[in-house]
Design a protein around this motif. Structure first.
Motif, mmCIF file in Angstrom:
data_model
loop_
_atom_site.group_PDB
_atom_site.id
_atom_site.type_symbol
_atom_site.label_atom_id
_atom_site.label_comp_id
_atom_site.label_asym_id
_atom_site.label_seq_id
_atom_site.Cartn_x
_atom_site.Cartn_y
_atom_site.Cartn_z
ATOM 1 N N ARG A 1 4.312 6.958 -3.091
ATOM 2 C CA ARG A 1 3.532 7.000 -4.323
ATOM 3 C C ARG A 1 4.426 7.146 -5.556
ATOM 4 O O ARG A 1 4.063 6.720 -6.651
ATOM 5 C CB ARG A 1 2.519 8.145 -4.290
ATOM 6 C CG ARG A 1 3.131 9.538 -4.098
ATOM 7 C CD ARG A 1 2.252 10.639 -4.655
ATOM 8 N NE ARG A 1 2.174 10.563 -6.095
ATOM 9 C CZ ARG A 1 3.110 11.043 -6.927
ATOM 10 N NH1 ARG A 1 4.221 11.596 -6.452
ATOM 11 N NH2 ARG A 1 2.959 10.948 -8.236
ATOM 12 N N ASP B 1 -1.319 6.297 -11.875
ATOM 13 C CA ASP B 1 -0.279 5.679 -11.062
ATOM 14 C C ASP B 1 -0.847 4.565 -10.183
ATOM 15 O O ASP B 1 -0.242 3.492 -10.055
ATOM 16 C CB ASP B 1 0.424 6.737 -10.200
ATOM 17 C CG ASP B 1 -0.525 7.624 -9.419
ATOM 18 O OD1 ASP B 1 -1.768 7.486 -9.588
ATOM 19 O OD2 ASP B 1 -0.047 8.467 -8.634
ATOM 20 N N GLU B 2 -2.032 4.791 -9.596
ATOM 21 C CA GLU B 2 -2.642 3.762 -8.768
ATOM 22 C C GLU B 2 -3.088 2.568 -9.607
ATOM 23 O O GLU B 2 -2.930 1.412 -9.191
ATOM 24 C CB GLU B 2 -3.823 4.336 -7.995
ATOM 25 C CG GLU B 2 -3.416 5.392 -6.969
ATOM 26 C CD GLU B 2 -4.575 5.817 -6.088
ATOM 27 O OE1 GLU B 2 -5.221 4.925 -5.503
ATOM 28 O OE2 GLU B 2 -4.823 7.028 -5.987
ATOM 29 N N SER C 1 5.514 4.223 -8.034
ATOM 30 C CA SER C 1 4.718 3.743 -9.170
ATOM 31 C C SER C 1 5.288 4.224 -10.509
ATOM 32 O O SER C 1 5.579 3.408 -11.384
ATOM 33 C CB SER C 1 3.257 4.178 -9.009
ATOM 34 O OG SER C 1 2.485 3.729 -10.101
ATOM 35 N N TRP D 1 -0.049 0.484 -10.544
ATOM 36 C CA TRP D 1 0.491 -0.266 -9.412
ATOM 37 C C TRP D 1 -0.316 -1.535 -9.153
ATOM 38 O O TRP D 1 0.253 -2.595 -8.889
ATOM 39 C CB TRP D 1 0.507 0.631 -8.175
ATOM 40 C CG TRP D 1 1.251 0.051 -7.010
ATOM 41 C CD1 TRP D 1 0.723 -0.346 -5.820
ATOM 42 C CD2 TRP D 1 2.661 -0.180 -6.915
ATOM 43 N NE1 TRP D 1 1.703 -0.814 -4.980
ATOM 44 C CE2 TRP D 1 2.911 -0.719 -5.637
ATOM 45 C CE3 TRP D 1 3.728 0.016 -7.781
ATOM 46 C CZ2 TRP D 1 4.188 -1.081 -5.197
ATOM 47 C CZ3 TRP D 1 5.003 -0.337 -7.344
ATOM 48 C CH2 TRP D 1 5.227 -0.873 -6.083
ATOM 49 N N GLN D 2 -1.638 -1.430 -9.240
ATOM 50 C CA GLN D 2 -2.474 -2.610 -9.030
ATOM 51 C C GLN D 2 -2.249 -3.644 -10.130
ATOM 52 O O GLN D 2 -2.146 -4.853 -9.855
ATOM 53 C CB GLN D 2 -3.951 -2.201 -8.985
ATOM 54 C CG GLN D 2 -4.318 -1.331 -7.791
ATOM 55 C CD GLN D 2 -3.959 -1.976 -6.455
ATOM 56 O OE1 GLN D 2 -4.209 -3.163 -6.232
ATOM 57 N NE2 GLN D 2 -3.369 -1.188 -5.555
ATOM 58 N N GLY E 1 -5.004 9.269 -11.518
ATOM 59 C CA GLY E 1 -5.234 7.896 -11.096
ATOM 60 C C GLY E 1 -4.480 6.840 -11.864
ATOM 61 O O GLY E 1 -4.551 5.648 -11.539
ATOM 62 N N PHE F 1 -0.095 4.212 -1.420
ATOM 63 C CA PHE F 1 -0.876 5.422 -1.655
ATOM 64 C C PHE F 1 -1.654 5.879 -0.420
ATOM 65 O O PHE F 1 -2.589 6.657 -0.520
ATOM 66 C CB PHE F 1 -1.852 5.204 -2.821
ATOM 67 C CG PHE F 1 -1.161 5.017 -4.139
ATOM 68 C CD1 PHE F 1 -0.682 6.105 -4.852
ATOM 69 C CD2 PHE F 1 -0.956 3.749 -4.648
ATOM 70 C CE1 PHE F 1 -0.024 5.930 -6.051
ATOM 71 C CE2 PHE F 1 -0.307 3.558 -5.861
ATOM 72 C CZ PHE F 1 0.168 4.657 -6.564
ATOM 73 N N SER F 2 -1.240 5.409 0.747
ATOM 74 C CA SER F 2 -1.904 5.805 1.973
ATOM 75 C C SER F 2 -1.592 7.266 2.301
ATOM 76 O O SER F 2 -0.436 7.654 2.427
ATOM 77 C CB SER F 2 -1.448 4.910 3.134
ATOM 78 O OG SER F 2 -1.919 5.416 4.364
ATOM 79 N N GLU F 3 -2.647 8.079 2.429
ATOM 80 C CA GLU F 3 -2.458 9.493 2.757
ATOM 81 C C GLU F 3 -1.981 9.673 4.191
ATOM 82 O O GLU F 3 -1.379 10.693 4.528
ATOM 83 C CB GLU F 3 -3.764 10.259 2.535
ATOM 84 C CG GLU F 3 -4.190 10.313 1.063
ATOM 85 C CD GLU F 3 -5.455 11.121 0.866
ATOM 86 O OE1 GLU F 3 -5.995 11.638 1.874
ATOM 87 O OE2 GLU F 3 -5.921 11.227 -0.284
ATOM 88 N N ASP G 1 0.847 -1.192 0.000
ATOM 89 C CA ASP G 1 0.000 0.000 0.000
ATOM 90 C C ASP G 1 0.886 1.247 0.000
ATOM 91 O O ASP G 1 1.331 1.705 1.047
ATOM 92 C CB ASP G 1 -0.914 -0.004 1.217
ATOM 93 C CG ASP G 1 -1.830 1.222 1.253
ATOM 94 O OD1 ASP G 1 -1.917 1.924 0.219
ATOM 95 O OD2 ASP G 1 -2.441 1.473 2.303
#
Length: 384
Positions: A106, A153-154, A109, A157-158, A151, A32-34, A30
């Motif tokens: 982040r 980058d997210e 990614s 990554w997935q 979005g 991308f956790s803020e 994880d």
């Protein structure tokens, strides 16, 4: 294990290097956790073990504060400041250093996308200079980061962690549509050619993240930071002419197997940076590599020192007294950063460095000839 060198370079009779490493900013997959945007690792490297010297200090503060072990976040700034000053005083008779790693999670990614798609050894459409030199590789990372806005980058990554080839191609196609907006003409060509080749040849999208339940761990900030620590340990050993006695890392149930694997497979090899940020030179180290331990900080005073120094160094302190203590630690430290701002700084520094070089007409001609050979080799590979 590396072969022993002569005692002219490493004195095997002197105390060995001890490494005590701690981390904060829990990550894993994880990124991308803020709540935790930065992953931190800190380590004390010393010639000789420090537990006997720092132990009485830490135990005294544990007793005073009714604690089983010291953690910076439990103590507050004033107490941490006093402890750190006492510890710095105790370490004065040691050769030691603090290694500090900070990773903007982040940003892994877009950098991983560059490694996956623009690796010139897999993608012949990418000129080698654009992947093997810091100036151009970090330029690509910044460009891809910009192009992944919204979005991408997210999503990448997935797909990457799942080894989803169709998803990776989808990201490549989205970025290809955005590539014409790249201002620099040559960068636009490189990105466009690289993406087009990846879409046509999806076999270059190396699939490793989902092969085995633990494979994804190698792609995490935790292991990137651990790799930087291994390299920092080599620098320290070379500086003081020692072997490694012990490397002690704070207990990590999730990553203990991967850390042991990296220590076993990669710790015996070190590299020397190229003067202009090009391909580094790798060679086997010439000293003993010691033992690797994962321990609770309850059992290691050295780990508690690393925890306290890391807690202080990563804070944006306002108090002038605390700032001075932090600066004393940083004066005897080296660091490793991964972030967009660091990429921008590297690009700026490398560009300035190259612009200051005096290049003769003969060197310019030699460069042109080398480039012709590189391009011809690229074309041959693409026709296969």
């Amino acid at each position: 294990m590396g072969a022993k060198a002569s005692k002219n370079s490493h004195d095997f009779d002197k105390p060995g290097t001890y490494v005590y490493a701690d981390e904060s900013g829990n990550s894993g997959k994880d990124i991308f956790s803020e709540k935790s945007p930065i992953y931190y690792q800190g380590a004390i490297l010393s010639v000789g073990e420090i537990d006997n010297v720092v132990g009485p200090i830490i135990q005294r503060y544990c007793d005073e504060n009714t604690l089983e072990r010291l953690h910076g976040y439990e103590l507050g700034e004033a107490i941490v400041n006093r402890i750190c000053l006492d510890l710095l005083k105790a370490l004065e008779d040691f050769d030691w250093q603090f290694h500090y790693t900070a990773i903007e999670k982040r940003y892994m990614s877009p950098t991983k996308f560059v490694d996956t798609v623009f690796d010139c050894y897999d993608n012949p459409a990418v000129h080698p200079f654009w992947y093997t030199t810091e100036l151009f590789r970090h330029t690509l990372c910044i460009l891809i980061d910009d192009m992944m806005e919204g979005g991408g980058d997210e999503a990448f990554w997935q797909y990457y962690l799942a080894d989803d080839v169709d998803g990776l191609i989808e990201i490549c196609e989205i970025l290809l549509e955005r590539a014409p907006h790249i201002f620099d003409k040559r960068a636009c060509e490189v990105v466009t050619d690289g993406l087009q080749y990846a879409i046509r040849h999806p076999e270059i999208l190396t699939l490793v993240s989902a092969k085995g339940k633990s494979a994804y761990k190698k792609q995490t900030p935790n292991i990137v930071a651990f790799s930087s620590l291994l390299t920092a340990t080599h620098r320290f050993c070379n500086k003081f002419g020692t072997s490694v006695s012990e490397m002690i890392h704070d207990q990590s149930d999730e990553f203990k197997g991967t850390m042991r694997e990296y220590h076993r497979m990669f710790f015996g090899v070190n590299y020397q940076d190229d003067e202009f940020g090009g391909i580094p030179l790798f060679k086997e180290v010439e000293y003993e590599l010691g033992t690797f331990k994962l321990e609770s900080s309850k059992n290691s005073y050295g780990l508690q020192v690393a925890d306290l120094f890391l807690w202080l160094v990563q804070r944006d302190v306002k108090d002038e007294v605390l700032k001075k203590t932090k600066s004393l630690i940083l004066e005897n430290s080296d660091n490793y950063f991964i972030s967009r701002n660091m990429s921008l700084a590297i690009v700026k520094a490398r560009h300035h460095q190259l612009m200051q070089q005096d290049i003769t007409p003969e060197q310019i001609q030699a460069g042109k000839e080398l480039n012709k050979q590189i391009v011809a080799n690229q074309l041959r590979k693409m026709k296969k």
